[in-house]
Write a protein that holds these residues in place. Structure first.
Motif, PDB file in Angstrom:
ATOM      1  N   ARG A  20       4.366  -3.339   8.297  1.00 50.21           N
ATOM      2  CA  ARG A  20       5.423  -2.341   8.515  1.00 50.21           C
ATOM      3  C   ARG A  20       5.104  -0.801   7.434  1.00 50.21           C
ATOM      4  NH1 ARG A  20      10.381  -5.903   6.352  1.00 50.21           N
ATOM      5  NH2 ARG A  20       8.963  -5.940   4.512  1.00 50.21           N
ATOM      6  N   VAL A  21       5.549   0.467   8.305  1.00 51.52           N
ATOM      7  CA  VAL A  21       5.643   1.532   7.585  1.00 51.52           C
ATOM      8  C   VAL A  21       7.004   1.847   7.212  1.00 51.52           C
ATOM      9  CG1 VAL A  21       5.224   3.936   7.937  1.00 51.52           C
ATOM     10  CG2 VAL A  21       3.428   2.481   8.894  1.00 51.52           C
ATOM     11  N   ILE A  22       7.277   1.979   5.744  1.00 48.26           N
ATOM     12  CA  ILE A  22       8.494   2.154   5.000  1.00 48.26           C
ATOM     13  C   ILE A  22       8.475   3.442   4.618  1.00 48.26           C
ATOM     14  CG2 ILE A  22      10.265   1.435   3.635  1.00 48.26           C
ATOM     15  CD1 ILE A  22       8.997  -1.495   3.912  1.00 48.26           C
ATOM     16  N   ALA A  23       9.183   4.536   5.259  1.00 47.18           N
ATOM     17  CA  ALA A  23       9.457   5.591   4.422  1.00 47.18           C
ATOM     18  C   ALA A  23      10.372   5.707   3.150  1.00 47.18           C
ATOM     19  CB  ALA A  23      10.060   6.676   5.402  1.00 47.18           C
ATOM     20  N   VAL A  24       9.814   6.290   2.315  1.00 51.46           N
ATOM     21  CA  VAL A  24      10.434   6.401   0.852  1.00 51.46           C
ATOM     22  C   VAL A  24      11.240   7.811   0.999  1.00 51.46           C
ATOM     23  CG1 VAL A  24      10.320   6.707  -1.725  1.00 51.46           C
ATOM     24  CG2 VAL A  24       8.905   4.997  -0.402  1.00 51.46           C
ATOM     25  N   GLY A  25      12.510   7.792   1.481  1.00 56.75           N
ATOM     26  CA  GLY A  25      12.949   8.973   1.444  1.00 56.75           C
ATOM     27  C   GLY A  25      13.267   9.637   3.137  1.00 56.75           C
ATOM     28  N   THR A  26      14.464  10.221   3.285  1.00 58.72           N
ATOM     29  CA  THR A  26      14.630  10.667   4.617  1.00 58.72           C
ATOM     30  C   THR A  26      13.631  11.951   4.800  1.00 58.72           C
ATOM     31  OG1 THR A  26      16.427  12.335   3.684  1.00 58.72           O
ATOM     32  CG2 THR A  26      17.117  10.236   4.784  1.00 58.72           C
ATOM     33  N   THR A  27      12.990  12.523   4.020  1.00 55.73           N
ATOM     34  CA  THR A  27      12.221  13.777   4.084  1.00 55.73           C
ATOM     35  C   THR A  27      10.767  13.080   4.534  1.00 55.73           C
ATOM     36  OG1 THR A  27      11.320  13.753   1.848  1.00 55.73           O
ATOM     37  CG2 THR A  27      13.323  15.033   2.209  1.00 55.73           C
ATOM     38  N   SER A  28      10.322  11.821   3.989  1.00 54.52           N
ATOM     39  CA  SER A  28       9.231  11.390   4.656  1.00 54.52           C
ATOM     40  C   SER A  28       9.511  10.767   6.001  1.00 54.52           C
ATOM     41  CB  SER A  28       8.668  10.259   3.620  1.00 54.52           C
ATOM     42  OG  SER A  28       8.355  10.611   2.454  1.00 54.52           O
ATOM     43  N   LEU A  29      10.600  10.242   6.391  1.00 58.83           N
ATOM     44  CA  LEU A  29      10.823   9.830   7.747  1.00 58.83           C
ATOM     45  C   LEU A  29      11.047  10.758   8.628  1.00 58.83           C
ATOM     46  CD1 LEU A  29      13.353   6.986   8.504  1.00 58.83           C
ATOM     47  CD2 LEU A  29      13.426   9.241   9.678  1.00 58.83           C
TER      48      LEU A  29
ATOM     49  N   ARG B 188       0.864  -1.204   0.122  1.00 57.23           N
ATOM     50  CA  ARG B 188      -0.040  -0.124  -0.037  1.00 57.23           C
ATOM     51  C   ARG B 188       0.819   1.273   0.027  1.00 57.23           C
ATOM     52  NH1 ARG B 188      -3.145  -1.594   5.403  1.00 57.23           N
ATOM     53  NH2 ARG B 188      -3.901   0.748   4.972  1.00 57.23           N
ATOM     54  N   THR B 189       0.168   2.506  -0.299  1.00 57.46           N
ATOM     55  CA  THR B 189       1.038   3.639  -0.231  1.00 57.46           C
ATOM     56  C   THR B 189       0.289   4.899   0.203  1.00 57.46           C
ATOM     57  OG1 THR B 189       0.128   4.307  -2.681  1.00 57.46           O
ATOM     58  CG2 THR B 189       2.232   3.088  -2.574  1.00 57.46           C
ATOM     59  N   GLU B 190       1.060   5.678   0.712  1.00 55.73           N
ATOM     60  CA  GLU B 190       0.394   6.844   1.417  1.00 55.73           C
ATOM     61  C   GLU B 190       1.389   8.001   1.135  1.00 55.73           C
ATOM     62  OE1 GLU B 190      -2.444   7.203   3.064  1.00 55.73           O
ATOM     63  OE2 GLU B 190      -3.095   5.114   3.561  1.00 55.73           O
ATOM     64  N   THR B 191       0.769   9.358   1.025  1.00 52.84           N
ATOM     65  CA  THR B 191       1.579  10.656   0.852  1.00 52.84           C
ATOM     66  C   THR B 191       1.685  11.551   2.085  1.00 52.84           C
ATOM     67  OG1 THR B 191      -0.087  11.397  -0.408  1.00 52.84           O
ATOM     68  CG2 THR B 191       1.418  10.257  -1.482  1.00 52.84           C
ATOM     69  N   LEU B 192       2.532  12.291   2.204  1.00 50.53           N
ATOM     70  CA  LEU B 192       2.617  13.447   3.013  1.00 50.53           C
ATOM     71  C   LEU B 192       3.280  14.588   2.315  1.00 50.53           C
ATOM     72  CD1 LEU B 192       5.634  13.192   3.946  1.00 50.53           C
ATOM     73  CD2 LEU B 192       4.759  11.949   5.638  1.00 50.53           C
ATOM     74  N   THR B 193       3.545  15.870   2.900  1.00 51.26           N
ATOM     75  CA  THR B 193       4.206  16.860   2.331  1.00 51.26           C
ATOM     76  C   THR B 193       5.188  17.389   3.171  1.00 51.26           C
ATOM     77  OG1 THR B 193       2.311  17.475   0.952  1.00 51.26           O
ATOM     78  CG2 THR B 193       3.755  18.995   1.017  1.00 51.26           C
ATOM     79  N   LEU B 194       6.418  17.420   2.605  1.00 47.25           N
ATOM     80  CA  LEU B 194       7.546  18.142   3.445  1.00 47.25           C
ATOM     81  C   LEU B 194       8.298  18.957   2.474  1.00 47.25           C
ATOM     82  CD1 LEU B 194       9.168  18.562   6.163  1.00 47.25           C
ATOM     83  CD2 LEU B 194      10.965  17.228   5.149  1.00 47.25           C
ATOM     84  N   HIS B 195       8.264  20.113   2.397  1.00 46.35           N
ATOM     85  CA  HIS B 195       8.756  20.954   1.279  1.00 46.35           C
ATOM     86  C   HIS B 195      10.308  21.018   1.848  1.00 46.35           C
ATOM     87  CE1 HIS B 195       5.525  22.087  -0.474  1.00 46.35           C
ATOM     88  NE2 HIS B 195       4.698  22.945   0.327  1.00 46.35           N
ATOM     89  N   VAL B 196      11.179  20.243   1.130  1.00 40.48           N
ATOM     90  CA  VAL B 196      12.691  20.120   1.389  1.00 40.48           C
ATOM     91  C   VAL B 196      13.431  21.534   1.094  1.00 40.48           C
ATOM     92  CG1 VAL B 196      14.665  18.504   0.963  1.00 40.48           C
ATOM     93  CG2 VAL B 196      12.074  17.859   0.392  1.00 40.48           C
ATOM     94  N   GLY B 197      14.076  21.808   1.900  1.00 41.21           N
ATOM     95  CA  GLY B 197      14.893  23.161   1.896  1.00 41.21           C
ATOM     96  C   GLY B 197      16.288  22.949   1.639  1.00 41.21           C
ATOM     97  N   ALA B 198      16.830  23.897   0.995  1.00 39.98           N
ATOM     98  CA  ALA B 198      18.533  23.866   0.511  1.00 39.98           C
ATOM     99  C   ALA B 198      19.288  23.543   1.641  1.00 39.98           C
ATOM    100  CB  ALA B 198      18.801  25.163   0.071  1.00 39.98           C
TER     101      ALA B 198
END
Length: 342
Positions: A248-257, A198-208
């Protein structure tokens, strides 16, 4: 903790300057808590996960936040990294010593910015006058903000506008891509669904700030830049239900984590979140929200190298990186990926 504990030597030829094509043909290193590392490609992911696992993606969209302009005779470069309000952005500025409060910078294509205030970290608040949304101005005058380790070796081009954007990109605001998700394609998503993932989304605006080196010698002395993110109640409910059912919840990317961990309490319940997070995860951290991570390979002595070491153990990650380098894996934003399952 000493920052130099997270250092390693990376041959320049291991740094990817272009992504793999097709995207899901990139290599994937699977790292478990123990045992040998196994080499795969991203397209193998459905067979490496279990039915019921949940992959969590970041749906932020990268804006062309790199600007080049003039203040009189001085050339000024600006990388927007965090929105302040509708017409103001905080920016890292190149040649900032030539800038004074109140100065106007001409960025070309009819776009100007006013230097409003300098901050303690050397960044500036820039005000963009006019009626058009700032995002429209950036589309006209800006370039994709490729990481320094790519931009220093080749110019940004039109292909990067597509390459440096994930298939999930929906909400404008990032100045760096959530690069782990660059590997996903519609075909891979269909295969994951067929496997019961399964998949879910969230939002984190990654900064420089994600590219800034850690200049302190000890992690206690490093200040993280804040980034804005949000996760809604319905998504939290589904994630909590999945974990309660043993999935299990598996983050795709450190931003999601990082956003999931910011939203979770000590009771390991993920709750709705909206606002800034400056969470800094280093070894010794107790994870509350995630059971695994898919992520690219990170810079030496970076906060993200510390994060993956917190998840898997420093010795385990240093050994995994040594294997990746020896095996010719491609590193950083356009590089290959790893699946970390503690």
């Amino acid at each position: 903790m000493r920052v130099d504990l997270f250092d390693f030597d990376l041959p320049p030829e291991n740094i990817a300057l272009r992504p793999a094509r097709p995207r899901d043909s990139a290599r994937l290193l699977c790292v478990g808590a123990e045992g040998p590392f196994t080499d795969h490609i991203v397209r193998d992911l459905p067979g490496l996960l279990r039915a019921g696992d949940v992959l969590v993606f970041n749906d932020t969209r990268v804006i062309p936040a790199q600007l080049e302009g003039q203040r009189g005779e001085a050339r000024i470069g600006a990388t927007l990294h965090k929105r302040v309000d509708l017409r103001r952005w905080q920016a890292f500025v190149r040649n900032a010593k030539r800038l004074r409060e109140g100065d106007e910078i001409a960025f070309g294509a009819g776009v100007t910015g006013h230097a409003e205030a300098r901050h303690a970290d050397g960044s500036w608040t820039l005000f963009f006058p006019g009626e058009e949304p700032v995002e429209v101005l950036l589309e006209r005058a800006g370039r994709m903000p490729l990481p320094p380790y790519i931009a220093g070796k080749r110019p940004t081009d039109e292909q990067d506008r597509a390459d440096y954007q994930t298939m999930f990109a929906a909400k404008d605001g990032a100045v760096a891509a959530p690069t782990a998700a660059l590997h996903f394609t519609p075909e891979l998503m269909a295969a994951l669904a067929d496997a019961g993932v399964r998949t879910e989304t969230l939002t984190l605006h990654v900064g420089a700030g994600t590219f800034l080196p850690v200049k302190a010698e000890d992690t206690d002395d490093h200040a993280m830049h804040a980034e804005w993110g949000t996760i809604d109640a319905a998504t939290c409910d589904r994630l909590n239900a999945a974990r309660a059912a043993g999935h299990r919840v598996i983050a795709v990317g450190t931003t999601s984590l990082r956003l999931l961990e910011s939203a979770a309490g000590e009771d390991r319940i993920i709750r709705p979140f909206e606002g800034d997070t400056a969470i800094f995860i280093t070894p010794g951290y107790t994870f509350r929200a995630v059971d695994g991570l898919m992520t690219n390979f990170h810079l030496p002595k970076s906060t993200l190298m510390m994060l993956v070491s917190a998840l898997m153990g420093r010795d385990r990650m240093m050994a995994a990186y040594a294997h990746a380098i020896a095996s010719g894996y491609r590193f950083y934003s356009y590089g290959d990926s790893s699946l970390l399952l503690p």
